[in-house]
Design a protein around this motif. Structure first.
Motif, mmCIF file in Angstrom:
data_model
loop_
_atom_site.group_PDB
_atom_site.id
_atom_site.type_symbol
_atom_site.label_atom_id
_atom_site.label_comp_id
_atom_site.label_asym_id
_atom_site.label_seq_id
_atom_site.Cartn_x
_atom_site.Cartn_y
_atom_site.Cartn_z
ATOM 1 N N ASP A 102 -27.933 8.269 -0.281
ATOM 2 C CA ASP A 102 -27.752 9.626 -0.794
ATOM 3 C C ASP A 102 -26.436 10.246 -0.339
ATOM 4 O OD1 ASP A 102 -28.664 11.778 -2.327
ATOM 5 O OD2 ASP A 102 -29.358 12.838 -0.546
ATOM 6 N N SER A 103 -25.697 9.534 0.480
ATOM 7 C CA SER A 103 -24.457 10.087 1.009
ATOM 8 C C SER A 103 -23.301 9.853 0.058
ATOM 9 C CB SER A 103 -24.133 9.444 2.359
ATOM 10 O OG SER A 103 -22.855 9.843 2.808
ATOM 11 N N ALA A 104 -22.348 10.771 0.087
ATOM 12 C CA ALA A 104 -21.154 10.612 -0.734
ATOM 13 C C ALA A 104 -20.085 9.810 0.002
ATOM 14 C CB ALA A 104 -20.591 11.983 -1.108
ATOM 15 N N GLN A 105 -20.391 9.323 1.195
ATOM 16 C CA GLN A 105 -19.416 8.583 1.977
ATOM 17 C C GLN A 105 -19.195 7.198 1.393
ATOM 18 O OE1 GLN A 105 -20.333 8.336 6.103
ATOM 19 N NE2 GLN A 105 -18.361 7.441 6.682
ATOM 20 N N ILE A 106 -17.950 6.789 1.312
ATOM 21 C CA ILE A 106 -17.586 5.499 0.730
ATOM 22 C C ILE A 106 -17.220 4.528 1.847
ATOM 23 C CG2 ILE A 106 -15.955 4.291 -0.776
ATOM 24 C CD1 ILE A 106 -15.620 6.913 -2.313
ATOM 25 N N SER A 107 -17.705 3.301 1.738
ATOM 26 C CA SER A 107 -17.290 2.238 2.656
ATOM 27 C C SER A 107 -16.094 1.533 2.021
ATOM 28 C CB SER A 107 -18.443 1.245 2.881
ATOM 29 O OG SER A 107 -19.555 1.884 3.467
ATOM 30 N N TRP A 108 -14.921 1.759 2.550
ATOM 31 C CA TRP A 108 -13.704 1.232 1.937
ATOM 32 C C TRP A 108 -13.477 -0.221 2.324
ATOM 33 C CZ3 TRP A 108 -11.905 3.798 -1.935
ATOM 34 C CH2 TRP A 108 -12.037 5.193 -1.978
ATOM 35 N N ILE A 109 -13.172 -1.027 1.324
ATOM 36 C CA ILE A 109 -12.807 -2.424 1.541
ATOM 37 C C ILE A 109 -11.292 -2.547 1.660
ATOM 38 C CG2 ILE A 109 -12.933 -4.765 0.589
ATOM 39 C CD1 ILE A 109 -15.624 -3.572 1.448
ATOM 40 N N ALA A 110 -10.568 -1.769 0.888
ATOM 41 C CA ALA A 110 -9.102 -1.770 0.915
ATOM 42 C C ALA A 110 -8.622 -0.429 0.402
ATOM 43 C CB ALA A 110 -8.541 -2.896 0.055
ATOM 44 N N LYS A 111 -7.541 0.057 0.979
ATOM 45 C CA LYS A 111 -6.969 1.337 0.572
ATOM 46 C C LYS A 111 -5.518 1.152 0.134
ATOM 47 C CE LYS A 111 -8.365 4.978 0.827
ATOM 48 N NZ LYS A 111 -8.534 5.921 1.945
ATOM 49 N N ASP A 112 -5.177 1.794 -0.967
ATOM 50 C CA ASP A 112 -3.787 1.914 -1.435
ATOM 51 C C ASP A 112 -3.069 0.567 -1.511
ATOM 52 O OD1 ASP A 112 -4.121 4.695 -1.544
ATOM 53 O OD2 ASP A 112 -3.600 4.901 0.582
ATOM 54 N N ARG A 113 -3.668 -0.387 -2.210
ATOM 55 C CA ARG A 113 -3.007 -1.666 -2.460
ATOM 56 C C ARG A 113 -2.127 -1.530 -3.708
ATOM 57 N NH1 ARG A 113 -5.575 -5.693 0.632
ATOM 58 N NH2 ARG A 113 -6.175 -4.567 2.514
ATOM 59 N N SER A 114 -0.897 -1.950 -3.590
ATOM 60 C CA SER A 114 0.049 -1.817 -4.699
ATOM 61 C C SER A 114 -0.170 -2.916 -5.733
ATOM 62 C CB SER A 114 1.483 -1.893 -4.177
ATOM 63 O OG SER A 114 2.393 -1.919 -5.266
ATOM 64 N N ALA A 115 -0.280 -2.491 -6.993
ATOM 65 C CA ALA A 115 -0.346 -3.450 -8.100
ATOM 66 C C ALA A 115 0.955 -3.448 -8.890
ATOM 67 C CB ALA A 115 -1.522 -3.109 -9.020
ATOM 68 N N ASP A 116 2.014 -2.938 -8.266
ATOM 69 C CA ASP A 116 3.324 -2.872 -8.938
ATOM 70 C C ASP A 116 3.995 -4.237 -8.861
ATOM 71 O OD1 ASP A 116 5.748 -2.291 -10.015
ATOM 72 O OD2 ASP A 116 6.151 -0.544 -8.764
ATOM 73 N N TRP A 117 3.759 -5.064 -9.873
ATOM 74 C CA TRP A 117 4.280 -6.417 -9.898
ATOM 75 C C TRP A 117 5.758 -6.481 -10.276
ATOM 76 C CZ3 TRP A 117 5.476 -6.878 -15.091
ATOM 77 C CH2 TRP A 117 4.763 -6.038 -15.950
ATOM 78 N N VAL A 118 6.375 -5.319 -10.534
ATOM 79 C CA VAL A 118 7.785 -5.270 -10.917
ATOM 80 C C VAL A 118 8.683 -4.885 -9.741
ATOM 81 C CG1 VAL A 118 9.477 -4.112 -12.414
ATOM 82 C CG2 VAL A 118 7.230 -4.761 -13.324
ATOM 83 N N LYS A 119 8.146 -4.140 -8.796
ATOM 84 C CA LYS A 119 8.952 -3.630 -7.692
ATOM 85 C C LYS A 119 9.639 -4.774 -6.930
ATOM 86 C CE LYS A 119 8.659 -1.054 -3.369
ATOM 87 N NZ LYS A 119 7.758 -0.431 -2.369
#
Length: 420
Positions: A102-119
């Motif tokens: 019932d909690s809104a808390q998220i169990s994060w597996i990964a945060k802010d991974r870049s999918a910018d394949w051009v950079k």
């Protein structure tokens, strides 16, 4: 003598030197090979951990409750390739997590991974490789999220939407929320354990309650996609096609798809078939119990048919115009597994008291005969005489029940379809 001795010893010295040199070489080679063997394997996802320049942000949330992620749970990771490819095409910064209870808390597996394949990557071949790597890496992260042991039993999808939308705040570009769930909330204002899964009036009631409790998520500026609705884990009760349609309509209402969307806001129900996978949990990890949704299988589905639509006055012969209506009811009964049907006939108070029961029974029998002729099995008919009450008028529509409306409601036929 000395010469002979010297000559005899020299070859032995050469052989010893060669042996030592060979041993040193082998040891050196073994050391080099050992050192190479200890080198960590290259991580094809390492480049995604670098800071991203992309303004767009995507959050992927997986419903990890034990019903949705059990040993025979849904395999979201390998079923949503097209959705993850779209995320990579946008070059978003991506976070992946799971939710439960019932909690809104998220169990994060990964945060802010870049999918910018051009950079920092101007080579077209390398760009193609990176794009493929990004999809594969995100697939792996989603797999980890769905294998995560839930913190508690149950599932509150609305709370997850609220938490996911909050985590997108601050993004300067597009904000996308991809939620992988069967949509079967078992806690919160959208608790579906006692839902009938039948009509829009129930959907309206749920949305009103959620709004009154301030549990409806604020999704302004968020592109929401829900995938997997109506697809519970193997071994759990499964909804019918009609119940899946009802569930989809519910979530359209809860995420505001029926209202005029604010700029940059959308709600999409992805028609994605989610496969199953065995062995989702690691050995020794016990998942908390999760309540099951039974879709009110033991509750009758009632059709209230006005007598004027079925019979002429004082007649028990079904009018030809009523046959399409009864055919719809017959189809519903035939497609409800293990159903039994009860037909109840009523009359209005204008007739003779001694004739009320006979006429109501004759009308119930007539409807039973039509349904039986249309392929419905296990039908019983009962003449109820005068009804004990009539449905209240729909005051929300501003209408009031007239005397004629009351009479038509009294002389009705109720058809109840119960799944057993």
């Amino acid at each position: 003598m000395n010469t002979t001795t010297s000559a005899a010893v020299a070859p032995g010295r050469r052989r010893g030197t060669s042996t030592i040199a060979g041993a040193l070489g082998a040891a050196l080679m073994a050391g080099l090979l050992g050192a190479c063997g200890e080198q960590p394997r290259l991580d094809p996802c390492a480049w995604m951990k670098q800071p991203a320049d992309s303004a767009g942000r995507t959050v992927v949330l997986v419903d990890a409750s034990s019903v949705r992620g059990s040993d025979a749970g849904r395999d979201y990771a390998h079923s949503i390739g097209a959705l993850l490819t779209s995320v990579v095409e946008r070059k978003d910064s991506v976070s992946v997590g799971s939710f439960s209870g019932d909690s809104a808390q998220i169990s994060w597996i990964a945060k802010d991974r870049s999918a910018d394949w051009v950079k920092d990557n101007n080579n077209e071949i390398n760009q193609k490789t990176r794009k493929q790597q990004a999809v594969s890496c995100l697939t792996g992260l989603v797999g980890k999220a769905e294998r995560a042991v839930p913190r508690s039993g149950g599932s509150n999808v609305l709370a997850a939407l609220t938490a996911g939308a909050s985590s997108l705040e601050g993004a300067s570009g597009s904000r996308s929320l991809l939620v992988l769930t069967d949509g079967l909330s078992t806690t919160g204002c959208a608790d579906l354990r006692a839902a009938a899964f039948r009509d829009r009036s129930e959907i309206k009631a749920i949305t009103r309650v959620c709004a009154a409790r301030d549990e409806t998520p604020a999704l302004t500026g968020v592109h929401l996609t829900l995938a997997g609705l109506g697809q519970p884990a193997t071994g759990q009760p499964a909804p019918t096609a009609a119940q899946r349609t009802w569930l989809g309509n519910l979530w359209r209402a809860l995420c505001g798809a029926g209202r005029k969307a604010a700029h940059g806001t959308s709600c999409t129900l992805a028609p994605t078939a989610i496969g199953t996978a065995e062995g989702r949990r690691r050995p020794g990890k016990k998942s908390p119990q999760d309540p099951a949704v039974h879709y009110a299988q033991d509750r009758p589905q009632t059709y209230e048919l006005p007598g004027a639509a079925l019979f002429d006055t004082n007649s028990s012969t079904v009018r030809p115009q009523a046959l399409p209506l009864l055919n719809d009811v017959a189809v519903s009964a035939r497609t409800t597994p293990g159903s039994r049907v009860v037909v109840s006939g009523y009359v209005d108070p204008r007739g003779r008291p001694d004739n009320n029961h006979r006429l109501s029974q004759a009308r119930a029998d007539a409807v039973k005969d039509v349904l039986t002729g249309l392929g419905v099995e296990r039908v019983t008919a009962h003449g109820r005489g005068l009804p004990t009450g009539c449905a209240k008028p729909d005051h929300s529509a501003g209408g009031r029940m007239t005397a004629e409306d009351k009479l038509q409601c009294d002389r009705r036929v109720d058809i109840e379809i119960t799944r057993k």
